[in-house]
Design a protein around this motif. Structure first.
Motif, PDB file in Angstrom:
ATOM      1  N   ALA A 143       3.828   1.398 -11.161  1.00  0.00           N
ATOM      2  CA  ALA A 143       3.159   0.519 -11.176  1.00  0.00           C
ATOM      3  C   ALA A 143       4.543  -1.094 -11.171  1.00  0.00           C
ATOM      4  N   ASP A 144       5.502   0.629 -10.039  1.00  0.00           N
ATOM      5  CA  ASP A 144       6.797  -0.022  -9.689  1.00  0.00           C
ATOM      6  C   ASP A 144       6.238  -1.581  -8.907  1.00  0.00           C
ATOM      7  N   VAL A 145       5.095  -1.586  -7.617  1.00  0.00           N
ATOM      8  CA  VAL A 145       5.035  -2.020  -6.405  1.00  0.00           C
ATOM      9  C   VAL A 145       4.275  -3.321  -7.228  1.00  0.00           C
ATOM     10  N   SER A 146       3.357  -3.013  -7.909  1.00  0.00           N
ATOM     11  CA  SER A 146       2.854  -4.313  -8.355  1.00  0.00           C
ATOM     12  C   SER A 146       3.887  -5.460  -9.434  1.00  0.00           C
ATOM     13  N   LEU A 147       4.673  -4.428 -10.117  1.00  0.00           N
ATOM     14  CA  LEU A 147       6.211  -5.199  -9.906  1.00  0.00           C
ATOM     15  C   LEU A 147       6.718  -6.087  -9.390  1.00  0.00           C
ATOM     16  N   ILE A 148       6.800  -5.774  -8.534  1.00  0.00           N
ATOM     17  CA  ILE A 148       7.728  -6.255  -7.302  1.00  0.00           C
ATOM     18  C   ILE A 148       6.915  -7.270  -6.664  1.00  0.00           C
TER      19      ILE A 148
ATOM     20  N   THR B 251       0.918   2.600   7.154  1.00  0.00           N
ATOM     21  CA  THR B 251       1.480   1.340   7.075  1.00  0.00           C
ATOM     22  C   THR B 251       2.580   2.360   5.673  1.00  0.00           C
ATOM     23  N   HIS B 252       3.961   1.715   6.348  1.00  0.00           N
ATOM     24  CA  HIS B 252       5.057   2.371   5.310  1.00  0.00           C
ATOM     25  C   HIS B 252       5.353   0.925   4.666  1.00  0.00           C
ATOM     26  N   ARG B 253       5.315  -0.168   5.194  1.00  0.00           N
ATOM     27  CA  ARG B 253       5.409  -1.398   4.316  1.00  0.00           C
ATOM     28  C   ARG B 253       4.285  -2.377   3.614  1.00  0.00           C
ATOM     29  N   PRO B 254       3.987  -1.635   3.276  1.00  0.00           N
ATOM     30  CA  PRO B 254       3.179  -2.695   2.040  1.00  0.00           C
ATOM     31  C   PRO B 254       3.321  -4.157   1.884  1.00  0.00           C
ATOM     32  N   ARG B 255       4.227  -4.464   1.980  1.00  0.00           N
ATOM     33  CA  ARG B 255       4.692  -6.215   1.270  1.00  0.00           C
ATOM     34  C   ARG B 255       6.252  -6.498   2.670  1.00  0.00           C
ATOM     35  N   PRO B 256       5.949  -7.020   3.637  1.00  0.00           N
ATOM     36  CA  PRO B 256       3.926  -8.162   3.581  1.00  0.00           C
ATOM     37  C   PRO B 256       3.823  -7.186   4.485  1.00  0.00           C
ATOM     38  N   PHE B 257       2.575  -6.652   3.990  1.00  0.00           N
ATOM     39  CA  PHE B 257       1.086  -6.491   4.305  1.00  0.00           C
ATOM     40  C   PHE B 257       1.133  -6.932   6.075  1.00  0.00           C
TER      41      PHE B 257
ATOM     42  N   THR C 239     -16.538  -4.074   8.655  1.00  0.00           N
ATOM     43  CA  THR C 239     -16.685  -4.818   7.051  1.00  0.00           C
ATOM     44  C   THR C 239     -16.361  -3.910   5.930  1.00  0.00           C
ATOM     45  N   GLU C 240     -16.327  -3.383   5.607  1.00  0.00           N
ATOM     46  CA  GLU C 240     -15.948  -2.487   5.491  1.00  0.00           C
ATOM     47  C   GLU C 240     -14.165  -1.424   5.301  1.00  0.00           C
ATOM     48  N   VAL C 241     -13.358  -2.026   4.318  1.00  0.00           N
ATOM     49  CA  VAL C 241     -12.197  -1.059   3.917  1.00  0.00           C
ATOM     50  C   VAL C 241     -11.880  -0.534   2.788  1.00  0.00           C
ATOM     51  N   ILE C 242     -11.514   0.565   3.416  1.00  0.00           N
ATOM     52  CA  ILE C 242     -10.120   1.071   1.943  1.00  0.00           C
ATOM     53  C   ILE C 242      -9.357   1.077   2.122  1.00  0.00           C
ATOM     54  N   LEU C 243      -8.910   1.284   0.964  1.00  0.00           N
ATOM     55  CA  LEU C 243      -6.837   1.165   0.587  1.00  0.00           C
ATOM     56  C   LEU C 243      -6.635   2.706  -0.547  1.00  0.00           C
ATOM     57  N   VAL C 244      -5.680   3.413   0.381  1.00  0.00           N
ATOM     58  CA  VAL C 244      -5.549   4.099  -0.569  1.00  0.00           C
ATOM     59  C   VAL C 244      -3.576   4.271  -0.581  1.00  0.00           C
ATOM     60  N   GLU C 245      -3.225   3.533  -2.261  1.00  0.00           N
ATOM     61  CA  GLU C 245      -2.395   3.569  -1.670  1.00  0.00           C
ATOM     62  C   GLU C 245      -1.529   4.517  -2.968  1.00  0.00           C
ATOM     63  N   PRO C 246       0.086   4.672  -3.348  1.00  0.00           N
ATOM     64  CA  PRO C 246       0.228   5.995  -3.807  1.00  0.00           C
ATOM     65  C   PRO C 246       0.797   5.817  -5.231  1.00  0.00           C
ATOM     66  N   TYR C 247       0.106   4.316  -5.198  1.00  0.00           N
ATOM     67  CA  TYR C 247       0.970   4.208  -7.064  1.00  0.00           C
ATOM     68  C   TYR C 247      -0.157   3.053  -7.209  1.00  0.00           C
ATOM     69  N   LEU C 248      -0.553   2.317  -8.462  1.00  0.00           N
ATOM     70  CA  LEU C 248      -1.010   1.524  -8.580  1.00  0.00           C
ATOM     71  C   LEU C 248      -2.265   1.363  -7.996  1.00  0.00           C
ATOM     72  N   ALA C 249      -3.813   1.693  -8.549  1.00  0.00           N
ATOM     73  CA  ALA C 249      -4.340   1.228  -7.646  1.00  0.00           C
ATOM     74  C   ALA C 249      -5.283  -0.217  -7.826  1.00  0.00           C
ATOM     75  N   GLY C 250      -5.370  -0.407  -6.681  1.00  0.00           N
ATOM     76  CA  GLY C 250      -5.471  -2.076  -6.462  1.00  0.00           C
ATOM     77  C   GLY C 250      -3.920  -2.902  -6.242  1.00  0.00           C
ATOM     78  N   THR C 251      -2.971  -2.293  -5.845  1.00  0.00           N
ATOM     79  CA  THR C 251      -1.655  -3.222  -6.145  1.00  0.00           C
ATOM     80  C   THR C 251      -2.196  -4.712  -4.522  1.00  0.00           C
ATOM     81  N   SER C 252      -2.961  -3.730  -3.653  1.00  0.00           N
ATOM     82  CA  SER C 252      -2.974  -4.513  -1.879  1.00  0.00           C
ATOM     83  C   SER C 252      -4.050  -5.569  -2.369  1.00  0.00           C
TER      84      SER C 252
END
Lengths: 235, 300
Positions: free
Chosen positions: B116-121, B208-214, B225-238
């Motif tokens: 959850a660290d990236v979500s908290l930041i 990307t290695h920089r999710p913020r600022p995305f 039309t279709e976007v897929i996010l694959v993040e190595p931390y909490l699903a849905g963070t971005s």
């Protein structure tokens, strides 16, 4: 002048502070805790701290960090008496256009070193400030952090007390205004929490200006120092 | 990544007298040589994370540029209020560098996991978040972060891609499936598994290695039309960032990442990738299900 509050008669407010405090009060009822802190704030700004409205950005200034941010009325009044604040700012504290909240914000008020309110943050910031000054060869400024005895309940303070003592952070002075308000008390006194970690300590009457001055300037150079300013329980 | 971080930080301490390092015992032994050279700027406060961040705030108030380092759960989760108040509210900034990521220390159990660290930041304002996918990406990211004046979070991991990818964090197309193809955005060490998962699918893959600022401009330029996010931390963070960037376009978003449940399982980081569906087989299952209707409708 004598102040009358809901809790009875308080000691006189230092003369130059009375006007700003009355302007800030604007007919409201201040809690006793406002009056319990004014004397130590006044002694600090009038006789101890090397800071003026002209030197609020000077790296060589002393730093005063108000950790118990709710003691803000006396703080604003002392800052106004010393010329840090424009008198007009004292009107409408907490209002939508006011720079003066019920807790202070360092980005809004000249001379305010930290924004505080949530308890237990000032001492850690003060330790970092003292370390940062030392790392830059700024060996003259002292760092003063004002806390309350109930604020010492927050464990973060004890992280800072232990570390500052262990590393002999001699430029740091904590001031604990002790009105015996900690819910479970500090058996043996608040100062003991510091001295066991290697701090020097002075426990004095929180309204005695000369005793406060002596205590606030009585630190050793190689150990952090705590001044416990005792005021009456109802304050 | 940790070794390269330690070496680069030691260099920065020597190069720039404004740089300081604050530790809470984690990695202190590795930084002992740097501490011997710069005793006033390498500060180990002991196992005291609240103080670690408070000290960083105080250092920053005096004009120093603190780097703050620990395990992700202790740096971000335990000391969250200090991040919010001792840095942000003071208008003070720092560079936070964590190790441990989501489950690098899987065998240590839940206390050392930090999905959850990236979500908290992300609840804070104006932070830059770097999630390098390879050790060789770390020095430039760290140097840029320290040279800047904002707050930044570098999230280091033992998980890594086969090779480093440079760039400034803008979306970099790794595999181009042509206009209108579904866009998969992989963050940091999630890239290689994502590439393998869609190797035979008409899916554009960007890194990307920089999710913020995305990189929302890059996203708008490449998303169909279709976007897929694959993040190595909490699903849905971005997810919120992608949704806001595409608010004026009909689109579908699949947000993959680490689940919220405490699995109460040990094992390895690779095991946890599999359990969270972040290995190539798991990603393929999710992508297939997401695209089944879309690919059929498009006749692809």
């Amino acid at each position: 002048m004598m102040m009358t509050t809901a809790n009875g008669t308080m000691p006189p407010v230092p003369g130059p502070v009375a006007g700003p405090l009355e302007q800030l009060r604007a007919g409201r009822e201040f809690g006793a805790n406002v009056y319990s802190t004014i004397d130590v704030l006044w002694v600090l700004y009038h006789r101890v701290l090397r800071i003026t409205p002209e030197t609020v950005d000077d790296p060589e200034r002393d730093r005063f960090l108000l950790s118990k941010g709710h003691a803000v009325a006396g703080y604003y009044a002392v800052l106004a008496a010393k010329g840090f604040l424009r008198a007009g700012w004292l009107d409408d504290q907490g209002g939508p256009a006011s720079r003066l909240g019920d807790h202070p914000d360092r980005t809004l008020v000249p001379g305010v070193e930290i924004g505080s309110g949530s308890l237990g943050h000032g001492l850690g910031l003060g330790v970092g400030t003292a370390l940062g000054l030392r790392a830059q060869g700024l060996l003259t400024p002292r760092v003063y952090v004002l806390l309350g005895d109930a604020e010492l309940d927050e464990g973060s303070n004890h992280e800072a007390i232990a570390y500052a003592g262990a590393t002999g952070l001699g430029s740091l002075t904590a001031v604990v205004v002790d009105n015996h308000s900690a819910t479970h008390g500090w058996p043996g006194g608040a100062a003991a929490r510091f001295t066991v970690n290697g701090w020097t300590a002075s426990t004095v009457d929180g309204h005695d200006h000369d005793a406060l001055h002596t205590a606030l300037t009585g630190q050793h150079q190689d150990r952090p120092h705590v001044v416990v300013a005792v005021v009456r329980t109802e304050e | 990544m940790r070794d390269i971080f330690i070496d680069t930080t030691a260099e920065l301490l020597t190069e720039n007298p404004r740089t300081a390092l604050v530790l809470a015992d984690i990695s202190a032994a590795a930084f002992a040589p740097a501490a011997a050279r710069h005793p006033d700027r390498v500060l180990n406060v002991g196992i005291r994370e609240q103080l670690m961040v408070g000290v960083a705030g105080g250092l920053a108030l005096t004009g120093l540029r603190p780097i703050v380092h620990s395990y992700a759960p202790f740096l971000i989760e335990r000391a969250y209020e200090q991040l919010k108040l001792d840095l942000d509210h003071q208008a003070a900034t720092a560079v936070l560098v964590s190790v441990g990521a989501s489950y690098d220390r899987a065998a240590a159990g839940r206390t050392h996991l930090s999905p959850a660290d990236v979500s908290l930041i992300d609840t804070l304002h104006g932070w830059t978040v770097h999630v390098p996918g390879h050790p060789a990406e770390v020095p430039a990211l760290l140097r840029d972060a320290v040279a800047g004046d904002g707050s930044a979070y570098l999230r280091l991991s033992v998980l890594r891609n086969d090779r480093p990818r440079g760039g400034d964090g803008s979306l970099a197309v790794v595999r181009n499936a042509g206009p209108g193809a579904p866009l998969l955005v992989a963050v940091g060490p999630a890239l290689d598994a994502a590439l393998a998962a869609v190797a035979d699918l008409p899916v554009t893959v960007a890194y990307t290695h920089r999710p913020r600022p995305f990189d929302t401009a890059g996203l708008r330029a490449r998303a169909g039309t279709e976007v897929i996010l694959v993040e190595p931390y909490l699903a849905g963070t971005s997810s919120r960032v992608v949704s806001a960037a595409l608010v004026d376009r009909p689109h579908r978003l699949l947000a993959l990442g680490v689940g919220r449940a405490d699995l109460r399982r040990y094992g390895s980081p690779e095991d946890h990738n599999r359990w969270h569906g972040l290995d190539s087989a798991g990603l393929r299952r999710s992508v297939d299900a997401f695209l089944a209707g879309a690919l059929l409708a498009a006749g692809r």
